[in-house]
Design a protein around this motif. Structure first.
Motif, PDB file in Angstrom:
ATOM      1  N   UNK A  22     -16.207 -28.424  -9.684  1.00 28.25           N
ATOM      2  CA  UNK A  22     -15.706 -28.616  -8.326  1.00 28.25           C
ATOM      3  C   UNK A  22     -16.227 -29.959  -7.816  1.00 28.25           C
ATOM      4  N   UNK A  23     -15.863 -30.289  -6.592  1.00 27.25           N
ATOM      5  CA  UNK A  23     -16.323 -31.543  -5.984  1.00 27.25           C
ATOM      6  C   UNK A  23     -17.845 -31.621  -5.908  1.00 27.25           C
ATOM      7  N   UNK A  24     -18.486 -30.547  -5.447  1.00 30.78           N
ATOM      8  CA  UNK A  24     -19.949 -30.552  -5.294  1.00 30.78           C
ATOM      9  C   UNK A  24     -20.639 -30.639  -6.654  1.00 30.78           C
ATOM     10  N   UNK A  25     -20.155 -29.891  -7.612  1.00 30.56           N
ATOM     11  CA  UNK A  25     -20.762 -29.919  -8.950  1.00 30.56           C
ATOM     12  C   UNK A  25     -20.549 -31.283  -9.599  1.00 30.56           C
ATOM     13  N   UNK A  26     -19.387 -31.876  -9.397  1.00 28.66           N
ATOM     14  CA  UNK A  26     -19.104 -33.206  -9.923  1.00 28.66           C
ATOM     15  C   UNK A  26     -20.159 -34.187  -9.424  1.00 28.66           C
ATOM     16  N   UNK A  27     -20.393 -34.181  -8.120  1.00 26.90           N
ATOM     17  CA  UNK A  27     -21.359 -35.110  -7.529  1.00 26.90           C
ATOM     18  C   UNK A  27     -22.752 -34.923  -8.128  1.00 26.90           C
ATOM     19  N   UNK A  28     -23.144 -33.690  -8.343  1.00 24.65           N
ATOM     20  CA  UNK A  28     -24.482 -33.433  -8.894  1.00 24.65           C
ATOM     21  C   UNK A  28     -24.573 -33.925 -10.338  1.00 24.65           C
TER      22      UNK A  28
ATOM     23  N   UNK B 285     -18.567 -38.241 -19.266  1.00 28.66           N
ATOM     24  CA  UNK B 285     -17.150 -38.547 -19.445  1.00 28.66           C
ATOM     25  C   UNK B 285     -16.353 -37.515 -18.659  1.00 28.66           C
ATOM     26  N   UNK B 286     -15.433 -37.992 -17.815  1.00 27.15           N
ATOM     27  CA  UNK B 286     -14.668 -37.096 -16.949  1.00 27.15           C
ATOM     28  C   UNK B 286     -13.182 -37.209 -17.272  1.00 27.15           C
ATOM     29  N   UNK B 287     -12.558 -36.041 -17.445  1.00 32.03           N
ATOM     30  CA  UNK B 287     -11.107 -35.955 -17.603  1.00 32.03           C
ATOM     31  C   UNK B 287     -10.539 -35.527 -16.259  1.00 32.03           C
ATOM     32  N   UNK B 288      -9.822 -36.436 -15.593  1.00 28.60           N
ATOM     33  CA  UNK B 288      -9.109 -36.102 -14.361  1.00 28.60           C
ATOM     34  C   UNK B 288      -7.733 -35.596 -14.782  1.00 28.60           C
ATOM     35  N   UNK B 289      -7.403 -34.362 -14.397  1.00 27.85           N
ATOM     36  CA  UNK B 289      -6.191 -33.710 -14.873  1.00 27.85           C
ATOM     37  C   UNK B 289      -5.616 -32.813 -13.786  1.00 27.85           C
ATOM     38  N   UNK B 290      -4.465 -32.196 -14.068  1.00 25.67           N
ATOM     39  CA  UNK B 290      -3.862 -31.201 -13.180  1.00 25.67           C
ATOM     40  C   UNK B 290      -3.143 -30.163 -14.039  1.00 25.67           C
TER      41      UNK B 290
ATOM     42  N   UNK C  37      -7.319 -29.027  -7.286  1.00 24.99           N
ATOM     43  CA  UNK C  37      -8.313 -28.220  -6.566  1.00 24.99           C
ATOM     44  C   UNK C  37      -9.471 -29.067  -6.035  1.00 24.99           C
ATOM     45  N   UNK C  38      -9.595 -30.302  -6.489  1.00 20.85           N
ATOM     46  CA  UNK C  38     -10.626 -31.222  -5.975  1.00 20.85           C
ATOM     47  C   UNK C  38      -9.976 -32.578  -5.668  1.00 20.85           C
ATOM     48  N   UNK C  39      -9.006 -32.609  -4.739  1.00 19.68           N
ATOM     49  CA  UNK C  39      -8.304 -33.864  -4.461  1.00 19.68           C
ATOM     50  C   UNK C  39      -9.214 -34.958  -3.912  1.00 19.68           C
TER      51      UNK C  39
ATOM     52  N   UNK D 275      -9.177 -38.876  -5.036  1.00 15.82           N
ATOM     53  CA  UNK D 275      -8.982 -39.918  -4.023  1.00 15.82           C
ATOM     54  C   UNK D 275     -10.154 -40.892  -4.007  1.00 15.82           C
ATOM     55  N   UNK D 276     -11.368 -40.354  -4.086  1.00  8.96           N
ATOM     56  CA  UNK D 276     -12.561 -41.196  -4.048  1.00  8.96           C
ATOM     57  C   UNK D 276     -12.563 -42.233  -5.177  1.00  8.96           C
ATOM     58  N   UNK D 277     -12.062 -41.827  -6.348  1.00 10.27           N
ATOM     59  CA  UNK D 277     -12.063 -42.730  -7.495  1.00 10.27           C
ATOM     60  C   UNK D 277     -10.695 -43.359  -7.746  1.00 10.27           C
ATOM     61  N   UNK D 278      -9.798 -43.213  -6.771  1.00  6.13           N
ATOM     62  CA  UNK D 278      -8.498 -43.868  -6.820  1.00  6.13           C
ATOM     63  C   UNK D 278      -7.741 -43.525  -8.107  1.00  6.13           C
ATOM     64  N   UNK D 279      -7.724 -42.245  -8.445  1.00  2.00           N
ATOM     65  CA  UNK D 279      -7.000 -41.792  -9.634  1.00  2.00           C
ATOM     66  C   UNK D 279      -5.517 -41.772  -9.287  1.00  2.00           C
ATOM     67  N   UNK D 280      -4.735 -42.581  -9.996  1.00  2.00           N
ATOM     68  CA  UNK D 280      -3.314 -42.729  -9.711  1.00  2.00           C
ATOM     69  C   UNK D 280      -2.426 -42.128 -10.783  1.00  2.00           C
ATOM     70  N   UNK D 281      -2.972 -41.864 -11.964  1.00  2.00           N
ATOM     71  CA  UNK D 281      -2.192 -41.220 -13.017  1.00  2.00           C
ATOM     72  C   UNK D 281      -3.103 -40.251 -13.748  1.00  2.00           C
TER      73      UNK D 281
END
Length: 150
Positions: A45-51, A61-66, A99-101, A105-111
């Protein structure tokens, strides 16, 4: 003597101190006693990501997906295989941008899918598009090598 590394537990999110030479010894969390590395990506989630980004001394390494994204679903098994090859030297996270927009948005993920590599809390590399497991591993290792020489 090397300073201990901070490793965030994938189960309880406690920050553990661990000697670097013990990374491959199947270490366990000092709080919940479960394994610190599972050889699979961790959905956060957003909070866990930050930690995990802010407190981990190993690269992340982060996979931004939907869930609706075909290429994201196609890449998921490859990302799983990459985790088996990259851990414990790299923590792999998955962030569902639906679920964590705020994170997207914070990292400007566009694709999506987009891979982003973080070191010491900062993004050091980004790669949009689906890749196979070998490509993910090779790209990650190349970026880690490049970020240590900068």
């Amino acid at each position: 003597m090397n300073e201990p590394l901070h490793i965030v537990c994938p189960h309880c999110d406690a920050v553990n101190r661990l000697a670097q030479e013990r990374l491959s010894d199947q270490p366990t969390c000092g709080k919940c006693t479960r394994e610190l590395f599972m050889a699979k990506p961790l959905d956060v989630s957003s909070a866990r990501f930050a930690k995990h980004i802010g407190r981990s001394d190993i690269p992340v390494l982060v996979d931004f997906w939907a869930p609706w994204c075909g290429p994201c679903r196609t890449m998921a098994p490859a990302y799983q295989q990459a985790a088996q090859r990259l851990e414990p030297m790299v923590r792999l996270l998955k962030v569902d941008t639906e679920s964590a927009p705020d994170v997207g948005e914070r990292f400007n993920i566009r694709s999506i899918p987009t891979l982003a590599l973080f070191r010491n809390g900062r993004e050091v590399a980004r790669q949009p598009g689906a890749m196979d497991a070998g490509g993910i591993v090779a790209w990650t290792q190349a970026q880690l090598q490049a970020s240590t020489t900068r």
